[in-house]
Design a protein around this motif. Structure first.
Motif, PDB file in Angstrom:
ATOM      1  N   PRO A  40      38.556  47.063  37.390  1.00  0.00           N
ATOM      2  CA  PRO A  40      37.169  47.030  37.870  1.00  0.00           C
ATOM      3  C   PRO A  40      36.540  45.650  37.713  1.00  0.00           C
ATOM      4  CG  PRO A  40      37.553  49.026  36.622  1.00  0.00           C
ATOM      5  CD  PRO A  40      38.786  48.192  36.468  1.00  0.00           C
ATOM      6  N   GLY A  41      36.039  45.109  38.815  1.00  0.00           N
ATOM      7  CA  GLY A  41      35.365  43.817  38.782  1.00  0.00           C
ATOM      8  C   GLY A  41      36.277  42.621  38.676  1.00  0.00           C
ATOM      9  N   THR A  86      42.537  52.119  33.590  1.00  0.00           N
ATOM     10  CA  THR A  86      41.723  52.517  34.728  1.00  0.00           C
ATOM     11  C   THR A  86      41.624  51.361  35.697  1.00  0.00           C
ATOM     12  OG1 THR A  86      40.424  54.135  33.502  1.00  0.00           O
ATOM     13  CG2 THR A  86      39.384  53.169  35.439  1.00  0.00           C
ATOM     14  N   ALA A  87      42.082  51.581  36.930  1.00  0.00           N
ATOM     15  CA  ALA A  87      42.183  50.498  37.909  1.00  0.00           C
ATOM     16  C   ALA A  87      42.676  51.076  39.228  1.00  0.00           C
ATOM     17  CB  ALA A  87      43.162  49.431  37.429  1.00  0.00           C
TER      18      ALA A  87
ATOM     19  N   PHE B 108      45.220  35.847  43.827  1.00  0.00           N
ATOM     20  CA  PHE B 108      44.096  36.268  44.655  1.00  0.00           C
ATOM     21  C   PHE B 108      42.757  35.806  44.080  1.00  0.00           C
ATOM     22  CE2 PHE B 108      45.815  39.111  47.881  1.00  0.00           C
ATOM     23  CZ  PHE B 108      47.117  39.266  47.432  1.00  0.00           C
ATOM     24  N   GLY B 109      41.825  35.551  44.990  1.00  0.00           N
ATOM     25  CA  GLY B 109      40.453  35.275  44.602  1.00  0.00           C
ATOM     26  C   GLY B 109      39.661  36.571  44.475  1.00  0.00           C
ATOM     27  N   PRO B 110      38.368  36.449  44.130  1.00  0.00           N
ATOM     28  CA  PRO B 110      37.550  37.636  43.902  1.00  0.00           C
ATOM     29  C   PRO B 110      37.131  38.360  45.178  1.00  0.00           C
ATOM     30  CG  PRO B 110      36.235  35.670  43.683  1.00  0.00           C
ATOM     31  CD  PRO B 110      37.644  35.213  43.852  1.00  0.00           C
ATOM     32  N   GLY B 111      37.246  37.681  46.316  1.00  0.00           N
ATOM     33  CA  GLY B 111      36.897  38.320  47.583  1.00  0.00           C
ATOM     34  C   GLY B 111      35.441  38.129  47.973  1.00  0.00           C
ATOM     35  N   THR B 112      35.182  38.298  49.271  1.00  0.00           N
ATOM     36  CA  THR B 112      33.819  38.317  49.810  1.00  0.00           C
ATOM     37  C   THR B 112      33.613  39.676  50.448  1.00  0.00           C
ATOM     38  OG1 THR B 112      33.758  35.944  50.283  1.00  0.00           O
ATOM     39  CG2 THR B 112      32.225  37.352  51.491  1.00  0.00           C
TER      40      THR B 112
END
Lengths: 112, 117
Positions: A40-41, A86-87, B108-112
């Protein structure tokens, strides 16, 4: 056409339960397989990969996966899950020029 | 080591507007990828660069999507005009070198996250 199927879209487990996530692929060339995880995040990150040799591959955080050529499968396993597992988990196959084809993902929720 | 950077993180636009996303790969990585991840699906490769050259853009909707990596470092992906079905997370990834003879991990990057209204 190349494809990856992940039949479990959502999985809910209690802590300490065993985990197995299914992955089946369709690809006619040399098979290179991957499991990626997205907490998450956080970013997508590599959990483990299979290129050749021992079909049982060990990855980070106690995960392993077994490549079964006759079943076109690459299932992910962990003997005892933790809340921190959790993912969302993605299986992928490498096709030409290092291009990855991903499955639709499995959301795992581990309850404490 | 700094990871793959992307901006903006979130974007909301109306259909038929244009939008651009930016990606800065890990320093020294020759290969750059743009993926589209629609809700409930896995990432789908849109375009793959090796330095400033396109290696694979077979799944890029070229009537509305364009991408460039002019100096072989950072890259922009543009959508013009946007459609409702373009709502998705756009991921950028990079790896060391496509032609090194061995597989190089994609980071990978965090994304948009794009929302088209």
């Amino acid at each position: 056409a190349q494809s990856v199927s992940q039949h479990n879209h959502h999985v809910i487990l209690s802590e300490a339960a065993s985990l197995e996530l299914g992955c089946n692929y369709s690809y006619g060339g040399t098979v290179n397989l991957f499991w990626y995880v997205q907490y998450p995040g956080q970013h997508l990150q590599l959990l483990l990969k299979y290129f050749s040799g021992d079909p049982l591959v060990k990855g980070i955080k106690g995960f392993e996966a077994e490549f079964i050529k006759s079943k076109f499968s690459f299932n992910l396993r962990k003997p005892s899950v933790q809340w921190s597992d959790t993912a969302e988990y993605f299986c992928a196959v490498k096709v030409s020029f290092q291009k990855l084809v991903f499955g639709t993902g499995t959301r795992l929720l581990v309850s404490p | 080591e700094a990871g793959v950077a992307q901006s903006p993180r979130y974007k909301i636009i109306e259909k038929r507007q244009s939008v651009a996303f930016w990606c800065n790969p890990i320093s020294g990585h020759a290969t750059l990828y743009w993926y589209q991840q629609i809700l409930g699906q896995g990432p789908k490769l849109l375009i793959q660069f090796q330095n400033n050259g396109v290696v694979d853009d077979s799944q890029l909707p070229k009537d509305r999507f364009s991408a460039e990596r002019l100096k072989g470092v950072d890259s922009t992906l543009k959508i013009q005009p946007a459609k409702l079905e373009d709502s998705a997370v756009y991921l950028c990834a990079s790896s060391l070198d496509l032609f090194s003879g061995s597989y190089n991990e994609q980071f990978f990057g965090p994304g948009t996250r794009l929302t088209v209204l």
